[in-house]
Design an enzyme around this catalytic site. Structure first.
Site, PDB file in Angstrom:
ATOM      1  N   LYS A   1     -10.986  -1.145  10.619  1.00 11.11           N
ATOM      2  CA  LYS A   1     -11.161  -2.230   9.515  1.00 11.11           C
ATOM      3  C   LYS A   1     -11.552  -3.590  10.284  1.00 11.11           C
ATOM      4  O   LYS A   1     -11.838  -4.514   9.646  1.00 11.11           O
ATOM      5  CB  LYS A   1      -9.778  -2.645   8.785  1.00 11.11           C
ATOM      6  CG  LYS A   1      -9.431  -1.283   7.851  1.00 11.11           C
ATOM      7  CD  LYS A   1      -8.332  -1.833   7.075  1.00 11.11           C
ATOM      8  CE  LYS A   1      -7.522  -0.491   6.387  1.00 11.11           C
ATOM      9  NZ  LYS A   1      -8.557   0.081   5.363  1.00 11.11           N
TER      10      LYS A   1
ATOM     11  N   HIS B   1       0.908  -1.270   0.071  1.00 15.33           N
ATOM     12  CA  HIS B   1       0.013  -0.019   0.034  1.00 15.33           C
ATOM     13  C   HIS B   1       1.033   1.232   0.198  1.00 15.33           C
ATOM     14  O   HIS B   1       1.877   1.282   0.410  1.00 15.33           O
ATOM     15  CB  HIS B   1      -0.760  -0.022   1.301  1.00 15.33           C
ATOM     16  CG  HIS B   1      -1.926   0.948   1.269  1.00 15.33           C
ATOM     17  ND1 HIS B   1      -1.820   2.277   1.664  1.00 15.33           N
ATOM     18  CD2 HIS B   1      -3.178   0.669   1.147  1.00 15.33           C
ATOM     19  CE1 HIS B   1      -2.873   2.908   1.552  1.00 15.33           C
ATOM     20  NE2 HIS B   1      -3.876   1.933   1.562  1.00 15.33           N
TER      21      HIS B   1
ATOM     22  N   GLN C   1      -4.988  -5.226   6.911  1.00  8.05           N
ATOM     23  CA  GLN C   1      -5.908  -6.384   6.179  1.00  8.05           C
ATOM     24  C   GLN C   1      -5.719  -7.785   6.897  1.00  8.05           C
ATOM     25  O   GLN C   1      -6.473  -8.598   6.418  1.00  8.05           O
ATOM     26  CB  GLN C   1      -5.777  -6.391   4.689  1.00  8.05           C
ATOM     27  CG  GLN C   1      -5.798  -5.006   4.003  1.00  8.05           C
ATOM     28  CD  GLN C   1      -7.181  -4.613   4.110  1.00  8.05           C
ATOM     29  OE1 GLN C   1      -8.295  -5.527   4.162  1.00  8.05           O
ATOM     30  NE2 GLN C   1      -7.324  -3.132   3.914  1.00  8.05           N
TER      31      GLN C   1
ATOM     32  N   ASP D   1       2.529  -4.588   8.127  1.00  9.43           N
ATOM     33  CA  ASP D   1       1.639  -3.972   7.809  1.00  9.43           C
ATOM     34  C   ASP D   1       0.367  -4.753   8.080  1.00  9.43           C
ATOM     35  O   ASP D   1       0.126  -5.673   7.191  1.00  9.43           O
ATOM     36  CB  ASP D   1       1.563  -3.039   6.682  1.00  9.43           C
ATOM     37  CG  ASP D   1      -0.029  -2.614   6.129  1.00  9.43           C
ATOM     38  OD1 ASP D   1      -0.875  -2.567   6.845  1.00  9.43           O
ATOM     39  OD2 ASP D   1       0.058  -1.980   4.949  1.00  9.43           O
TER      40      ASP D   1
END
Lengths: 414, 141
Positions: A234, A131, A211, A208
């Site tokens: 999220k 990202h 997700q 990261d």
């Protein structure tokens, strides 16, 4: 870990959906089909209610307040730090920093650790599927410090080239900063193997996890990861709150990221000494209400057997993949063997924006575009994809609606 | 005497009243997009690119016989269909009229959402650019 005996709620997706008020609304005259969970998850009423209760009955600024409300709010806030520590199986709540989001968590490391420890000629490794939040902060820091950014290539299927990664690792590598689960492709990267290899070269690893955590439990100590960044919104929590896990010895060695209130021990005009962890990294009044409500999100997850949530999401993913593969003109982007929560595709050379517009007319929320991964889109030679991303509260009806929508889009646009 | 901007807007609104279903409306817009000639390669240059995060729009304008003449293209077909409508309404009009025009037809045919800034499809920027170019052309005309 606590030795409490947990009795899980039976996994019943229709019952779970009742906890999410927004899932009962209509969009453009159709029942909402929310498949944009990768961008942000919806919130169960337990989280919404917790935030309302806080503002209605408990609000005060925290830390150092002598009065009842302040002390109570401080306790609630710090209990969430403790709960996050337990959820992640971190060694200590001093390793849990609250930030504004994954992006700020990564920037904190890039600014504090990067500026303090990186020297000219040092190397940082990222990958093609990052990202922008895990590219740009490193570009900025590398430019400032004279360090080099190296990129792990990927296969067409969307998997890291592990041989190339091993060739990139060397004694100059200081940090490997990688996405745990790709937001655009859903690829689950082999992070344990990556951490082991990086540590053998004395390089640190930042993951990261924005997700990843919505789809799996991640154990900091079992992974032996150095930094782990993610966002509350999220994973059922409110927006505007991120978490940075950092190994205590590392965080201790790093200078503060921002200056201000809360992060100080003693201020004089001649010299300021800094507060201890984790407060050293939390300047200013923090995001109290959202943090407290995030505690309810973690409690919500803990009501379920995580294996059942994962199995349900994997079933949805397999069913969606199998049904969508029948649609005329469909081209999947990213076919990794290990995937979580995401199906990315295009209808031949039709612009993803057009497909998204047709789906929106049918009340289906997906994300279209480059997903803040332009280098990845360049690798595939496309402008973007249509991304359907799942949460455990999605059901087969959602997938069927998506397939109907994509079939309709295919019929109109192709 | 050619039609004024508002007369064309009213015609478009009337045409769209024929559609009962959203799908018919979009099929028509897509058809318009497919039929729009688009831009010559010579105009598909970065300086003609109207920034938009989702779909990209290229716009070329020139003054012909005292009128602003527009040609445009997009990489997304629905955006291109809406461009076709904008060109139909605004092209070959006196530039000062384009600059002053109040575009009410977009809202009336139910495409207002396409002009919200969050769509990032380049249409809002395109309309702004059409107006700015018209203002500049009106100084020359």
């Amino acid at each position: 870990m606590s030795g409490k005996v947990t009795s899980f709620r039976k996994f019943d997706v229709e019952k779970i959906r009742n906890d999410f008020p927004v899932l009962h609304r209509e969009v453009n005259g159709n029942p909402l089909v929310y498949l944009d969970n990768g961008a942000s998850s919806q919130k169960p009423k337990q989280v919404i209610d917790r935030m309302t209760r806080y503002y209605e009955h408990e609000h005060a600024n925290i830390h150092r307040g002598v009065h009842h409300l302040s002390q109570r709010a401080t306790d609630s806030y710090e209990q969430v730090r403790e709960a996050t520590c337990n959820y992640l199986n971190a060694a200590s709540s001093r390793e849990i920093l609250f930030t504004r989001g994954t992006t700020e968590s990564i920037n904190l490391v890039a600014c504090s650790w990067g500026r303090h420890f990186l020297k000219e000629g040092d190397e940082i490794i990222i990958s093609t599927m990052e990202h922008h939040s895990n590219i740009v902060p490193w570009q900025m820091t590398c430019e400032e410090r004279g360090a080099k950014l190296k990129v792990i290539p990927i296969s067409k299927a969307g998997e890291l080239d592990m041989e190339a990664f091993q060739n990139l690792l060397n004694e100059r590598t200081r940090l490997v900063s990688l996405v745990h689960v790709s937001n655009a492709l859903g690829t689950i990267n082999p992070v344990k193997e990556i951490i082991n290899l990086a540590h053998q070269c004395n390089a640190l690893v930042l993951l990261d996890g924005a997700q990843a955590l919505p789809h799996m439990k991640v154990d900091m100590r079992a992974l032996d990861v150095d930094f782990y960044a993610f966002s509350a919104h999220k994973m059922l929590g409110p927006t505007g709150l991120g978490i940075l896990y950092g190994r205590e010895s590392l965080l201790d060695s790093m200078p503060p990221y921002q200056g201000g209130g809360e992060m100080i021990e003693r201020v004089t005009f001649e010299k300021t000494t800094y507060n201890e962890l984790p407060f050293k990294f939390e300047a200013g009044t923090p995001n109290i209400a959202d943090t407290i409500a995030f505690g309810s999100a973690l409690e919500y997850y803990d009501e379920f057997d995580q294996d059942e949530l994962i199995a349900h999401e994997q079933d949805l993913l397999a069913y969606a993949g199998q049904r969508l593969s029948q649609v005329d003109g469909i081209e999947f982007v990213g076919m990794a063997r290990d995937k979580a929560g995401v199906i990315s595709f295009n209808l031949k050379d039709i612009h993803p924006f057009d497909v998204g517009t047709i789906l929106d007319q049918m009340g289906i929320a997906v994300r279209t575009g480059h997903h803040c991964t332009q280098p990845l889109m360049d690798f595939y030679g496309i402008v973007g994809t249509v991304r359907a991303s799942f949460a455990f509260y999605n059901n087969q009806t959602d997938v069927d609606a998506l397939v109907d929508g994509v079939e309709k889009a295919s019929a109109i646009l192709l | 005497m050619s039609s004024s901007i508002d007369e064309i807007q009213d015609q478009v609104i009337e045409e769209f009243q024929l559609f009962d279903q959203w799908i018919e409306k979009y099929e028509y817009i897509i058809e318009l997009g497919k039929n729009l000639p688009g831009l010559d390669d010579q105009y598909m240059r970065d300086e003609n690119l109207v920034p938009g995060c989702q779909s990209r729009v290229w716009l070329h304008a020139e003054l012909k016989g005292g009128k602003a003449v527009y040609a445009a293209d997009s990489d997304a077909i629905i955006t291109k269909g809406i461009i076709a409508l904008l060109i139909r309404v605004l092209s070959e009009q006196p530039p000062e009229k384009v600059h002053e025009a109040e575009l009410y037809f977009i809202d009336r045919i139910g495409l207002k959402d396409h002009l919200s800034s969050t769509r990032s499809n380049g249409l809002v920027s395109m309309i702004n650019k059409m107006r700015t170019v018209a203002r500049d052309l009106s100084k020359i005309a």
